[in-house]
Write a protein that holds these residues in place. Structure first.
Motif, PDB file in Angstrom:
ATOM      1  N   GLY A  29      30.691 -21.915 -17.613  1.00 50.85           N
ATOM      2  CA  GLY A  29      30.665 -20.687 -16.821  1.00 50.85           C
ATOM      3  C   GLY A  29      32.056 -20.318 -16.330  1.00 50.85           C
ATOM      4  O   GLY A  29      32.474 -19.155 -16.409  1.00 50.85           O
ATOM      5  N   LEU A  30      32.787 -21.310 -15.840  1.00 53.52           N
ATOM      6  CA  LEU A  30      34.151 -21.078 -15.370  1.00 53.52           C
ATOM      7  C   LEU A  30      35.040 -20.588 -16.509  1.00 53.52           C
ATOM      8  O   LEU A  30      35.758 -19.592 -16.371  1.00 53.52           O
ATOM      9  N   THR A  31      34.964 -21.250 -17.641  1.00 56.49           N
ATOM     10  CA  THR A  31      35.771 -20.854 -18.800  1.00 56.49           C
ATOM     11  C   THR A  31      35.432 -19.433 -19.238  1.00 56.49           C
ATOM     12  O   THR A  31      36.321 -18.616 -19.501  1.00 56.49           O
ATOM     13  N   PHE A  32      34.131 -19.126 -19.306  1.00 54.34           N
ATOM     14  CA  PHE A  32      33.701 -17.791 -19.736  1.00 54.34           C
ATOM     15  C   PHE A  32      34.244 -16.709 -18.804  1.00 54.34           C
ATOM     16  O   PHE A  32      34.799 -15.701 -19.253  1.00 54.34           O
ATOM     17  N   ILE A  33      34.098 -16.926 -17.506  1.00 60.77           N
ATOM     18  CA  ILE A  33      34.547 -15.911 -16.550  1.00 60.77           C
ATOM     19  C   ILE A  33      36.067 -15.782 -16.578  1.00 60.77           C
ATOM     20  O   ILE A  33      36.600 -14.674 -16.495  1.00 60.77           O
ATOM     21  N   GLN A  34      36.770 -16.895 -16.740  1.00 64.61           N
ATOM     22  CA  GLN A  34      38.228 -16.833 -16.833  1.00 64.61           C
ATOM     23  C   GLN A  34      38.661 -16.012 -18.050  1.00 64.61           C
ATOM     24  O   GLN A  34      39.652 -15.283 -17.984  1.00 64.61           O
ATOM     25  N   ASN A  46      34.826 -21.340  -6.900  1.00 63.89           N
ATOM     26  CA  ASN A  46      34.104 -21.263  -5.631  1.00 63.89           C
ATOM     27  C   ASN A  46      32.829 -20.430  -5.772  1.00 63.89           C
ATOM     28  O   ASN A  46      31.775 -20.793  -5.236  1.00 63.89           O
ATOM     29  N   GLU A  47      32.913 -19.317  -6.472  1.00 65.31           N
ATOM     30  CA  GLU A  47      31.742 -18.465  -6.668  1.00 65.31           C
ATOM     31  C   GLU A  47      30.658 -19.189  -7.463  1.00 65.31           C
ATOM     32  O   GLU A  47      29.469 -19.095  -7.132  1.00 65.31           O
ATOM     33  N   ILE A  48      31.036 -19.918  -8.494  1.00 62.97           N
ATOM     34  CA  ILE A  48      30.051 -20.677  -9.270  1.00 62.97           C
ATOM     35  C   ILE A  48      29.377 -21.711  -8.390  1.00 62.97           C
ATOM     36  O   ILE A  48      28.152 -21.827  -8.376  1.00 62.97           O
TER      37      ILE A  48
END
Length: 84
Positions: A29-34, A46-48
């Motif tokens: 999820g972090l990688t995708f959003i980045q 933090n949001e995740i």
């Protein structure tokens, strides 16, 4: 959609360009959003954590926010509405 995928341990669609067939997790999820936003990494992480740590908090916020606005929109009403 990413958070639902994480909650339900859903696989990423096999026709996706992003990790096809892998199960959603916080790291993906972090990688995708980045890759798809300009938010700083620490903000996204933090949001995740916040979304996963407090299921339903987004909809709760929206419901409370909407009902609050409706009440503010009718400040002279004698009784607040009981249904929305």
């Amino acid at each position: 959609i990413i958070d639902i995928g994480m909650y339900l341990e859903m696989p990423i669609p096999s026709d996706s360009d992003f990790h096809p067939g892998e199960v959603w997790n916080p790291e993906l999820g972090l990688t995708f959003i980045q890759q798809h936003s300009y938010f700083p990494s620490d903000f996204v992480a933090n949001e995740i954590d916040r979304y996963l740590g407090m299921p339903g908090q987004t909809i709760s916020y929206k419901v409370a926010n909407a009902s609050g606005f409706q009440h503010v929109a009718t400040p002279n009403a004698k009784k607040a509405p009981t249904s929305y």
